[in-house]
Structures are given as structure tokens and as C-alpha cells.
Design a protein around this motif. Sequence first.
Motif, PDB file in Angstrom:
ATOM      1  N   VAL A  78       2.379 -14.838  13.784  1.00 42.81           N
ATOM      2  CA  VAL A  78       3.446 -14.466  12.867  1.00 42.81           C
ATOM      3  C   VAL A  78       3.225 -13.017  12.433  1.00 42.81           C
ATOM      4  O   VAL A  78       2.102 -12.620  12.136  1.00 42.81           O
ATOM      5  CB  VAL A  78       3.438 -15.392  11.626  1.00 42.81           C
ATOM      6  N   VAL A  79       4.294 -12.235  12.388  1.00 39.05           N
ATOM      7  CA  VAL A  79       4.218 -10.846  11.934  1.00 39.05           C
ATOM      8  C   VAL A  79       4.642 -10.799  10.466  1.00 39.05           C
ATOM      9  O   VAL A  79       5.638 -11.404  10.073  1.00 39.05           O
ATOM     10  CB  VAL A  79       5.127  -9.929  12.793  1.00 39.05           C
ATOM     11  N   TYR A  80       3.866 -10.059   9.664  1.00 36.91           N
ATOM     12  CA  TYR A  80       4.124  -9.912   8.230  1.00 36.91           C
ATOM     13  C   TYR A  80       4.468  -8.457   7.951  1.00 36.91           C
ATOM     14  O   TYR A  80       3.723  -7.557   8.344  1.00 36.91           O
ATOM     15  CB  TYR A  80       2.880 -10.301   7.434  1.00 36.91           C
ATOM     16  N   ILE A  81       5.614  -8.232   7.295  1.00 40.01           N
ATOM     17  CA  ILE A  81       6.032  -6.875   6.954  1.00 40.01           C
ATOM     18  C   ILE A  81       6.168  -6.740   5.435  1.00 40.01           C
ATOM     19  O   ILE A  81       6.209  -7.716   4.712  1.00 40.01           O
ATOM     20  CB  ILE A  81       7.351  -6.481   7.649  1.00 40.01           C
ATOM     21  N   GLY A  82       6.278  -5.527   4.971  1.00 41.72           N
ATOM     22  CA  GLY A  82       6.474  -5.281   3.536  1.00 41.72           C
ATOM     23  C   GLY A  82       5.863  -3.935   3.213  1.00 41.72           C
ATOM     24  O   GLY A  82       5.701  -3.109   4.086  1.00 41.72           O
ATOM     25  N   GLU A  83       5.482  -3.712   2.046  1.00 47.87           N
ATOM     26  CA  GLU A  83       5.368  -4.546   0.862  1.00 47.87           C
ATOM     27  C   GLU A  83       6.209  -3.967  -0.267  1.00 47.87           C
ATOM     28  O   GLU A  83       5.815  -3.984  -1.411  1.00 47.87           O
ATOM     29  CB  GLU A  83       3.912  -4.637   0.418  1.00 47.87           C
ATOM     30  N   GLY A  84       7.362  -3.458   0.045  1.00 57.03           N
ATOM     31  CA  GLY A  84       8.260  -2.915  -0.964  1.00 57.03           C
ATOM     32  C   GLY A  84       8.176  -1.412  -1.034  1.00 57.03           C
ATOM     33  O   GLY A  84       7.088  -0.859  -1.101  1.00 57.03           O
ATOM     34  N   GLY A  85       9.308  -0.741  -1.038  1.00 56.68           N
ATOM     35  CA  GLY A  85       9.172   0.694  -1.004  1.00 56.68           C
ATOM     36  C   GLY A  85      10.330   1.523  -1.509  1.00 56.68           C
ATOM     37  O   GLY A  85      10.420   2.680  -1.187  1.00 56.68           O
ATOM     38  N   LEU A  86      11.199   0.986  -2.335  1.00 50.63           N
ATOM     39  CA  LEU A  86      12.308   1.810  -2.815  1.00 50.63           C
ATOM     40  C   LEU A  86      12.376   1.657  -4.326  1.00 50.63           C
ATOM     41  O   LEU A  86      12.571   0.566  -4.837  1.00 50.63           O
ATOM     42  CB  LEU A  86      13.623   1.379  -2.176  1.00 50.63           C
ATOM     43  N   GLY A  87      12.145   2.763  -5.029  1.00 53.03           N
ATOM     44  CA  GLY A  87      12.256   2.747  -6.477  1.00 53.03           C
ATOM     45  C   GLY A  87      10.963   2.452  -7.212  1.00 53.03           C
ATOM     46  O   GLY A  87      10.907   2.547  -8.423  1.00 53.03           O
ATOM     47  N   ALA A  88       9.911   2.101  -6.523  1.00 54.65           N
ATOM     48  CA  ALA A  88       8.617   1.833  -7.159  1.00 54.65           C
ATOM     49  C   ALA A  88       7.610   2.883  -6.704  1.00 54.65           C
ATOM     50  O   ALA A  88       7.709   3.411  -5.593  1.00 54.65           O
ATOM     51  CB  ALA A  88       8.121   0.442  -6.771  1.00 54.65           C
ATOM     52  N   VAL A  89       6.645   3.157  -7.556  1.00 55.14           N
ATOM     53  CA  VAL A  89       5.596   4.103  -7.191  1.00 55.14           C
ATOM     54  C   VAL A  89       4.878   3.571  -5.955  1.00 55.14           C
ATOM     55  O   VAL A  89       4.487   2.406  -5.898  1.00 55.14           O
ATOM     56  CB  VAL A  89       4.598   4.281  -8.352  1.00 55.14           C
ATOM     57  N   GLN A  90       4.741   4.405  -4.935  1.00 56.50           N
ATOM     58  CA  GLN A  90       4.077   3.996  -3.705  1.00 56.50           C
ATOM     59  C   GLN A  90       2.558   3.997  -3.886  1.00 56.50           C
ATOM     60  O   GLN A  90       2.006   4.855  -4.568  1.00 56.50           O
ATOM     61  CB  GLN A  90       4.468   4.931  -2.556  1.00 56.50           C
ATOM     62  N   ARG A  91       1.905   3.018  -3.258  1.00 59.47           N
ATOM     63  CA  ARG A  91       0.453   2.906  -3.314  1.00 59.47           C
ATOM     64  C   ARG A  91      -0.118   3.167  -1.921  1.00 59.47           C
ATOM     65  O   ARG A  91       0.584   3.028  -0.917  1.00 59.47           O
ATOM     66  CB  ARG A  91       0.063   1.509  -3.785  1.00 59.47           C
ATOM     67  N   LYS A  92      -1.398   3.485  -1.873  1.00 55.40           N
ATOM     68  CA  LYS A  92      -2.045   3.767  -0.588  1.00 55.40           C
ATOM     69  C   LYS A  92      -2.572   2.465   0.021  1.00 55.40           C
ATOM     70  O   LYS A  92      -3.429   1.802  -0.549  1.00 55.40           O
ATOM     71  CB  LYS A  92      -3.189   4.752  -0.778  1.00 55.40           C
ATOM     72  N   PRO A  93      -2.086   2.101   1.210  1.00 51.84           N
ATOM     73  CA  PRO A  93      -2.597   0.891   1.868  1.00 51.84           C
ATOM     74  C   PRO A  93      -3.977   1.122   2.463  1.00 51.84           C
ATOM     75  O   PRO A  93      -4.354   2.248   2.768  1.00 51.84           O
ATOM     76  CB  PRO A  93      -1.568   0.626   2.964  1.00 51.84           C
TER      77      PRO A  93
END
Length: 144
Positions: A78-93
Amino acid sequence: QVEFLRAELASMARRRTRWRVVQYHQPAWPAVKPPTRLLDPFVRLFEEGGVDLVCEADGHCIKRTVPVRNGARAPDGVVYIGEGGLGAVQRKPDASRWYLAPPGYAGTGHHVTRLTFRRDRLDYEVIRLDGASGDAATLRPRSR
């Protein structure tokens, strides 16, 4: 919730449901936060139920895992995508996590995700605010 998910996945015959996509908030395979075992029952049901793609949130970054089955990279996973990216402060993966290794992806940037469903493929694309592609992949139908 586990019983609901089990019943829903069992009710979807492949002949009438070409693609199985699930969406929820806290990631099973996170790119930013520490992994949690809380979603293990759901992950098992995704694998047993033939889920193709899981859309996750919470980390505020761009991520696409390698196909995952039984806690390891697998061609039929199973492929998992994300984790949210419009309007919120971006974090470093944390791109060093095994499930984000190529052909997986981890990055940052405000974006939207476009899924295009076709009979013979599911196209995934991350589109950044400037219109550039941030990540892209194609999933093929399962043989079951």
C-alpha cells in the motif's frame, strides 16, 4: 472503527470498485513525527482489503512511501501519501526513514495533491503554489 473499516472493505467487490483509497488524519507511516503503533489494526486491514492508496495528514509536508506490506517494502504493498501542505506551516520530513527511500519521496512546500483516476492507472501529482510539480507517481491496478 476497526469493525466499520473491515465491513466497508469487505463490501467493496473489485468488479465495481476499481480503486480503493482511504483518508484519515494521523499517519501510520509518518514523515515528521515519531511512528506510532496505534494504527496497526488499520494498516493490516488496508493490506488485507486491497487498499491501493492511503491519504494521511498531520505532518505538514510532502510524502509518498514506497509500497508497504507487513512492515516492509513490497511490490504489492500500500502506498501512503500526505501529510498536508496548504495553509499550514511546513515541517521538515525525516527522509532517512526506510519507507521514504526512492522511489518514495519526502519534501516540503505548500501544495495541493491531484489524484486522477483511470481504469488502467491512478496518477498522483503534488502541485506547488508556483504551479511546479513537487512529486508524481503512477499506480497500476492490482491483479486481484
